[in-house]
Design an enzyme around this catalytic site. Structure first.
Site, PDB file in Angstrom:
ATOM      1  N   HIS A  78       0.811  -1.217   0.000  1.00 27.12           N
ATOM      2  CA  HIS A  78       0.000   0.000   0.000  1.00 27.12           C
ATOM      3  C   HIS A  78       0.848   1.272   0.000  1.00 27.12           C
ATOM      4  CE1 HIS A  78       1.010   0.181   4.214  1.00 27.12           C
ATOM      5  NE2 HIS A  78       0.498   1.394   4.246  1.00 27.12           N
ATOM      6  N   HIS A 136       1.327   6.657  -1.205  1.00 28.66           N
ATOM      7  CA  HIS A 136       0.449   5.865  -0.339  1.00 28.66           C
ATOM      8  C   HIS A 136      -0.823   5.555  -1.112  1.00 28.66           C
ATOM      9  CE1 HIS A 136      -2.182   4.801   2.989  1.00 28.66           C
ATOM     10  NE2 HIS A 136      -1.070   4.570   3.667  1.00 28.66           N
TER      11      HIS A 136
END
Length: 184
Positions: free
Chosen positions: A92, A106
């Site tokens: 992620h 992110h």
């Protein structure tokens, strides 16, 4: 502070510690060129300014100034030429360093909780990438079905090292659209 936010702070801390000197061999020597560094969008989608990112850690700039893109497709592309410094185990988050700029990408809000499900990596730590190279694949339907926002956030983690960091994205973005301009 939400669990994802705590984990993001921890990933960022680990990345900063790991990148302190260890990856100096990948860094280019200081340039006397004062031209701006162009950071492009990481995907096609709608630009999201920092204060509209639906997470207090990012919206408050706790990891550094940032902006986001609400993606239309499940591709995360390199926004600069550089070296992949870190890839989170849960896929992620990715750290990239290039031309002295350190970016943390992110992918989604709270998507760390998916533990990599719905994500596929196309890179590895230490790999050199060019702007536009595919970094990650993401299943937007799976992320949304799990109840998470797929907004991809680009954070300039070493903004204090530059004279100016401008977020110039707006509206609909293509992957090659300039989103951030950094002046040395």
């Amino acid at each position: 502070m939400r669990q994802d936010s705590r984990r993001c702070l921890e990933v960022h801390r680990k990345w900063r510690i790991r990148s302190m000197g260890i990856f100096d061999r990948f860094k280019k020597k200081e340039s006397t060129d004062n031209s701006a560094i162009r950071v492009t969008s990481v995907t096609k989608g709608k630009y999201v300014p920092m204060n509209e990112i639906p997470d207090d850690v990012f919206a408050g700039g706790m990891l550094g100034p940032c902006c986001g893109v609400d993606p239309e497709e499940g591709k995360v592309l390199a926004p600069i030429d550089g070296t992949v410094i870190t890839v989170a185990d849960t896929l992620h988050a990715i750290g990239i360093e290039g031309n002295g700029v350190e970016l943390l990408i992110h992918v989604g809000i709270d998507t760390v909780n998916m533990k990599g499900d719905g994500f596929s990596s196309h890179i590895q730590e230490g790999q050199k990438v060019k702007k536009g190279d595919l970094l990650l694949g993401m299943d937007l339907d799976k992320i949304k079905a799990a109840g998470y926002s797929p907004i991809i956030i680009t954070i300039v983690t070493n903004a204090d090292s530059f004279s100016n960091v401008s977020f110039i994205g707006a509206g609909q973005m293509d992957a090659d659209t300039e989103m951030i301009r950094i002046e040395k």
